[in-house]
Every structure is written in C-alpha cells, then in structure tokens.
Write a protein that holds these residues in place. Structure first.
Motif, short mmCIF file in Angstrom:
data_model
loop_
_atom_site.label_atom_id
_atom_site.label_comp_id
_atom_site.label_asym_id
_atom_site.label_seq_id
_atom_site.Cartn_x
_atom_site.Cartn_y
_atom_site.Cartn_z
N ALA A 1 37.15 -9.66 1.69
CA ALA A 1 37.52 -9.50 3.09
C ALA A 1 36.29 -9.50 3.99
CB ALA A 1 38.32 -8.22 3.28
N PHE A 2 35.20 -8.89 3.52
CA PHE A 2 33.96 -8.88 4.31
C PHE A 2 33.37 -10.29 4.44
CE2 PHE A 2 32.59 -4.16 3.57
CZ PHE A 2 33.57 -3.75 4.45
N VAL A 3 33.42 -11.06 3.36
CA VAL A 3 32.94 -12.45 3.44
C VAL A 3 33.79 -13.23 4.43
CG1 VAL A 3 32.66 -14.61 2.16
CG2 VAL A 3 31.94 -12.44 1.12
N GLU A 4 35.10 -13.03 4.38
CA GLU A 4 36.00 -13.70 5.32
C GLU A 4 35.63 -13.35 6.77
OE1 GLU A 4 40.75 -14.47 5.26
OE2 GLU A 4 40.12 -12.36 5.10
N ARG A 5 35.38 -12.07 7.03
CA ARG A 5 34.98 -11.67 8.38
C ARG A 5 33.65 -12.29 8.77
NH1 ARG A 5 34.92 -5.51 10.84
NH2 ARG A 5 33.38 -5.85 12.49
N LEU A 6 32.71 -12.32 7.83
CA LEU A 6 31.40 -12.91 8.11
C LEU A 6 31.52 -14.40 8.41
CD1 LEU A 6 28.37 -12.41 8.31
CD2 LEU A 6 28.21 -12.79 5.83
N CYS A 7 32.45 -15.08 7.75
CA CYS A 7 32.70 -16.49 8.04
C CYS A 7 33.13 -16.66 9.50
CB CYS A 7 33.78 -17.05 7.12
SG CYS A 7 33.27 -17.28 5.40
N PHE A 8 34.03 -15.81 9.96
CA PHE A 8 34.46 -15.89 11.35
C PHE A 8 33.32 -15.55 12.30
CE2 PHE A 8 38.85 -15.60 9.62
CZ PHE A 8 39.39 -16.68 10.30
N ASP A 9 32.49 -14.58 11.95
CA ASP A 9 31.31 -14.27 12.78
C ASP A 9 30.40 -15.48 12.88
OD1 ASP A 9 32.11 -11.68 13.31
OD2 ASP A 9 30.92 -10.79 11.70
N TYR A 10 30.20 -16.19 11.75
CA TYR A 10 29.32 -17.35 11.77
C TYR A 10 29.93 -18.50 12.58
CZ TYR A 10 26.09 -20.96 10.25
OH TYR A 10 25.15 -21.96 10.25
N LEU A 11 31.22 -18.71 12.43
CA LEU A 11 31.89 -19.75 13.23
C LEU A 11 31.79 -19.44 14.71
CD1 LEU A 11 35.00 -20.15 10.92
CD2 LEU A 11 33.38 -21.99 11.45
N ASP A 12 31.91 -18.17 15.08
CA ASP A 12 31.76 -17.77 16.48
C ASP A 12 30.34 -18.05 16.96
OD1 ASP A 12 32.95 -16.14 18.83
OD2 ASP A 12 31.07 -15.10 18.42
N LEU A 13 29.35 -17.81 16.12
CA LEU A 13 27.96 -18.12 16.46
C LEU A 13 27.77 -19.60 16.75
CD1 LEU A 13 24.92 -17.36 16.64
CD2 LEU A 13 24.81 -17.66 14.16
N LEU A 14 28.47 -20.45 16.01
CA LEU A 14 28.35 -21.90 16.20
C LEU A 14 29.10 -22.39 17.44
CD1 LEU A 14 28.82 -23.21 12.55
CD2 LEU A 14 26.68 -22.78 13.76
N GLY A 15 29.87 -21.52 18.08
CA GLY A 15 30.61 -21.90 19.27
C GLY A 15 32.04 -22.30 19.02
N ASP B 1 42.90 -5.30 8.39
CA ASP B 1 42.08 -4.18 8.85
C ASP B 1 40.63 -4.60 9.05
OD1 ASP B 1 44.11 -2.31 8.97
OD2 ASP B 1 43.78 -1.58 6.92
N VAL B 2 40.07 -5.34 8.09
CA VAL B 2 38.68 -5.76 8.18
C VAL B 2 38.48 -6.71 9.36
CG1 VAL B 2 36.87 -7.09 7.02
CG2 VAL B 2 38.15 -5.35 5.77
N LEU B 3 39.41 -7.63 9.56
CA LEU B 3 39.31 -8.57 10.68
C LEU B 3 39.63 -7.89 12.01
CD1 LEU B 3 41.08 -11.69 9.10
CD2 LEU B 3 38.64 -11.46 9.61
N ALA C 1 19.57 -14.81 12.16
CA ALA C 1 20.33 -15.03 13.39
C ALA C 1 21.82 -14.79 13.15
CB ALA C 1 20.11 -16.45 13.89
N ALA C 2 22.31 -15.17 11.99
CA ALA C 2 23.72 -14.95 11.67
C ALA C 2 23.98 -13.46 11.47
CB ALA C 2 24.11 -15.73 10.42
N ALA C 3 23.06 -12.76 10.81
CA ALA C 3 23.22 -11.31 10.63
C ALA C 3 23.21 -10.60 11.97
CB ALA C 3 22.11 -10.78 9.73
N ARG C 4 22.32 -10.99 12.84
CA ARG C 4 22.23 -10.37 14.17
C ARG C 4 23.52 -10.59 14.95
NH1 ARG C 4 17.81 -12.32 15.23
NH2 ARG C 4 18.40 -14.19 16.38
N HIS C 5 24.04 -11.81 14.87
CA HIS C 5 25.28 -12.11 15.61
C HIS C 5 26.45 -11.30 15.05
CE1 HIS C 5 27.83 -14.49 18.25
NE2 HIS C 5 28.69 -14.59 17.24
#
Length: 474
Positions: free
Chosen positions: A361-375, A400-402, A463-467
C-alpha cells in the motif's frame, strides 16, 4: 440484443468473453497456452494461439445466436512479436514479452531523440524493436513484422491488417505523429515494406472471413476491431477512461495506468504512455512489488484466515515490509539493485502478513506521489483490480493509506475491455461492485519513515522523496 466478443490473448492462456450491451457475460471460455523457456529465451508457437483462440470462441458463443454478434477485438501481451510470410504464416516462433536475448543498444542510439520526445527515454532489451533487429539477422526475403494480435487478426479477416498504436509502442512507433519513425528505422536497416500500417485502437480492420468463421464460430461478416495491449485492455475493462482516473492492478506485482490530456515526460523513464482510442494519453508504470511475496514468505498459509485475524487486532500494523518480488525495482523508481527489507520486528505470521500488505500500500501511495510530481492528474476515481481485491482487509488498508475512496468493479478482465472496445457502451457494460471509503486511520508517520528508508538506501530520488513529504503535509 447485441453481443460483443472480447479476447484476451495472454501468456498462459487465451480467454474469450461474449458480453451483452447491459454488461451480462453470456458466454466465456479459456484455453491454456504453452511456453518454451530457457534462460533469457521465452517463445511460443503462434499456431497454438490460433487453435486455442478458435476453441475458446466456439465455446463462448455456443449459446449466442449468430445474428446478435456485433463485433470482436483482441488484446495481447505487450512486446510479443514474430516474423510472418506474405501469406501471414509464421516464419519464426513468437518472441514473448519478456524474451531478453536481444540488445537494446543500437535501438537506443538510433532513436534517442524520438524516445526522449515520447517520454520513455530508452528501450529495454525485451522491447519489440530490439527483438525485431535480432530477428532480422536471419530473416528471409519478404518477411513481415507481426505483433501477437496482428497474427490472429489477419487470420480473422483473411488479409493483411494494420497494427494498433498500443501494441506498436515497444516497436518504436511515434505515438505523437501516429506513424513509424522512418528516419530511425531506416538507420537501423528495417525495411519499410515489412512494417504494417498503424491505426488507433478501436479502428475497424475488416470483417471475419468465411474460413475464420468456420473455425472460430464467430459469424462471417462480424466487424474486427483493432485492439490493445493486455494492460490497456484491463484499464478499459476497469472503466478508467476519464482524465485523472486510475486503475491500480495489484496481483503478483503492482501496475498503475491512468488517463491524461497531455503526454507525461518522466526524467527517470519509469513511466511511459500509450495512446487512447480518443487521442488522450494512458501513462503508467509497473512495480516489482506485490502479492507475489506472500506465497514466497508465507508458503501454504491460509491468507483469508490471516486477513480475518489481522482485522480483529486493534490499531494499525506495527511493521512494514518492502515487498519486492524479485531483485530490482522498476516503478516508482529505477533501482536494479533494490532488495526487500522490513522495518520493525513482526512477532508472528499475522504481523508478517500485515507488514507485507502495508508495504504494498505504501508503494502504491508513493507511485501516486511520483505521478503527481510529474504533473499527471491524480484526483479522479481510483479503481482497484487484481487478486488483492479479494481481501476486504487489504482493500480497506489501501483506502486508508491513500486517504481516498477506492472503487471495485464486478468484472474488470481484459476480455471485458476488448468487448467494450469492439463497440459496446462502457457506461452500461462496466458495473461497480462497491466503493470503499477510508476508515480515518492515520499512516503518515510510518509512510514517511518508509520513504526516508528508500531514499537513504539510494534507491528513491531525493526530489521524489521530498515531493512525497510535501504532498503528505498538505
């Protein structure tokens, strides 16, 4: 009542599904397929595709009146190719999507500017263009390129057919201009005459010929529609077709696919985009994490029982596991040396189980964070599909995680997506089973600890971690 036929030509099987206009499955059947593997080699016999497809469609249409059949479309594995003769007969075995005998060096050197413009930056050895160059070393005169579904579509209509942009992506097609990049392919000595015409998914290719009708049971004259790759077919079947909506498929591994108006460019090259039938873009990525770790780390355990025990325990999981199925990560970061790890000390199998589920679930959330970083827009509907949705506990944990409601469909098979693409109405054919709201549990602290661990190991880009931290704090 009209009925549309969707066919999913996969790795282990071919599945045919007949679906009515209101989403009722009126016939379905599957047949197994055989692979030949040896190290980096992975081949299949294209003739077996046709034989088993014909058997599956005959069974699926057994109780369907011929006059009701309105169209057929075929999905196939991405990057699977072969060479055929002018008559459409196979000249080579099929090199499957994960055959890695080719080298991508020449393709990447010649096409660097085009691949950069298309957003994925570089090809991998298992992509179709490197494999085509490998096959060309011994290709007879007159040989033609065929993707997996091109081969069976030609049999269905009885003459040469165009390929679709989705399956042609890994062969180097220019998805922006919707043509083969002749300047690149000429420099690689790929004969223009061996390449099929290119069309968008959803384009009519022809109609089922009399010979194919006799073998498959699909009525002669049935429109044959250009299909897509299996991943895009699953996205269509899930109904993730509006800008900002995403299909998250969690099975052995995790795959995300969404919809954007504009092409997404990823400096890491872990996200690449297909072209939708309407011209919009379908970005996505595939992680190497997922439920495959459960069978490896908890062999023989009753996962339903573990879910029930986990749900009965108070509070969120105390440990988290990075559930890497095999060495190396592909999305949301590129780290060939990545390995699984656990933060915390699970005391028993239930805690080991929940640690794996939480990590996915955390990886899934991180994927969405990265996609958001890309615009990429990530504010639309999130539709969960794949084997993980069988666990109500895991589905709630992911919501819950998302921190978002998640949607479950009654049926989200690639074959359904092809039935929709063949001409059905997605608004009526795709049915929602449930919408699961988050419970309000707060996973901020363990999620940020997980992100910091990935960054500290040198795998996750700073940069991805910061975002991810900034987005969590919003």
């Amino acid at each position: 009542m009209s009925v549309w036929i969707g066919i999913d030509l996969g790795t282990q099987s071919v599945r045919a599904m007949a679906v009515s206009g209101d989403g009722q499955v009126v016939g379905t059947a599957g047949r197994p397929l055989t692979s030949h593997r040896d190290g980096p080699r992975h081949e299949q016999d294209p003739e077996q595709w046709w034989r088993e497809l014909a058997a599956a469609t005959r069974e699926a249409l057994r109780d369907v009146p011929p006059e009701q059949v309105a169209g057929v479309a075929v999905a196939a594995t991405s990057g699977t190719i072969l060479l055929t003769g002018p008559d459409g007969r196979a000249l080579t075995p099929a090199l499957m999507y994960d055959d890695r005998r080719a080298d991508a060096g020449r393709a990447n050197e010649a096409g660097a500017r085009v691949w950069e413009r298309l957003g994925y930056r570089r090809m991998q050895p298992n992509w179709a263009l490197p494999k085509l160059l490998w096959l060309l070393q011994d290709a007879p005169a007159g040989a033609r390129l065929a993707h997996q579904n091109d081969f069976v579509n030609r049999r269905l209509v009885g003459h040469e057919v165009a390929t679709d942009l989705s399956n042609a992506l890994k062969t180097g097609v220019d998805l922006i201009e919707e043509r083969w990049p002749s300047e690149v392919l000429d420099s690689l000595d790929v004969p223009a005459e061996m390449l099929p015409e290119v069309v968008r998914p959803g384009t009519r290719l022809g109609v089922v010929c009399a010979a194919a009708a006799e073998e498959t049971g699909i009525p002669a004259g049935t429109p044959v529609i250009a299909g897509t790759t299996d991943g895009c077919a699953a996205q269509l079947g899930a109904g993730a077709t509006r800008v900002g909506s995403w299909n998250s498929v969690l099975g052995t591994t995790l795959v995300l696919k969404g919809v954007t108006k504009e092409l997404i460019h990823d400096p890491l090259g872990v996200v690449y985009s297909h072209r939708a039938p309407d011209g919009s873009w379908l970005p996505g990525g595939a992680s190497s994490t997922g439920a495959g770790v459960l069978s490896r780390d908890l062999p023989g355990r009753d996962l339903d029982a573990l879910s029930a025990q986990a749900a009965a325990r108070p509070g969120p999981p105390a440990s988290v596991t990075y559930p890497l199925v095999s060495r190396g990560e592909r999305f949301p970061f590129d780290a060939p040396g990545a390995e699984g790890f656990t933060l915390g000390n699970p005391a028993d199998d239930v805690e080991r189980y929940t640690a794996i589920l939480l990590g996915a679930a955390f990886v899934e959330r991180l994927c969405f964070d990265y996609l958001d970083l890309l615009g990429a827009p990530v504010d639309g509907e999130i539709i969960l599909t794949g084997g993980a949705t069988r666990s109500a506990y895991w589905t709630r944990l992911r919501a819950d995680v998302l921190g978002r409601p998640v949607t479950l469909r009654e049926n989200a098979e690639p074959a359904l997506g092809m039935a929709v693409l063949a001409g059905g109405d997605p608004g009526r054919m795709i049915r929602t089973r449930a919408v699961v709201d988050p419970s309000g549990a707060d996973f901020t602290e363990p999620y940020l600890r997980f992100v910091t661990e990935l960054e500290g190991r040198g795998w996750l880009d700073p940069a991805a971690a910061r975002h991810a931290r900034e987005r969590t704090a919003r």
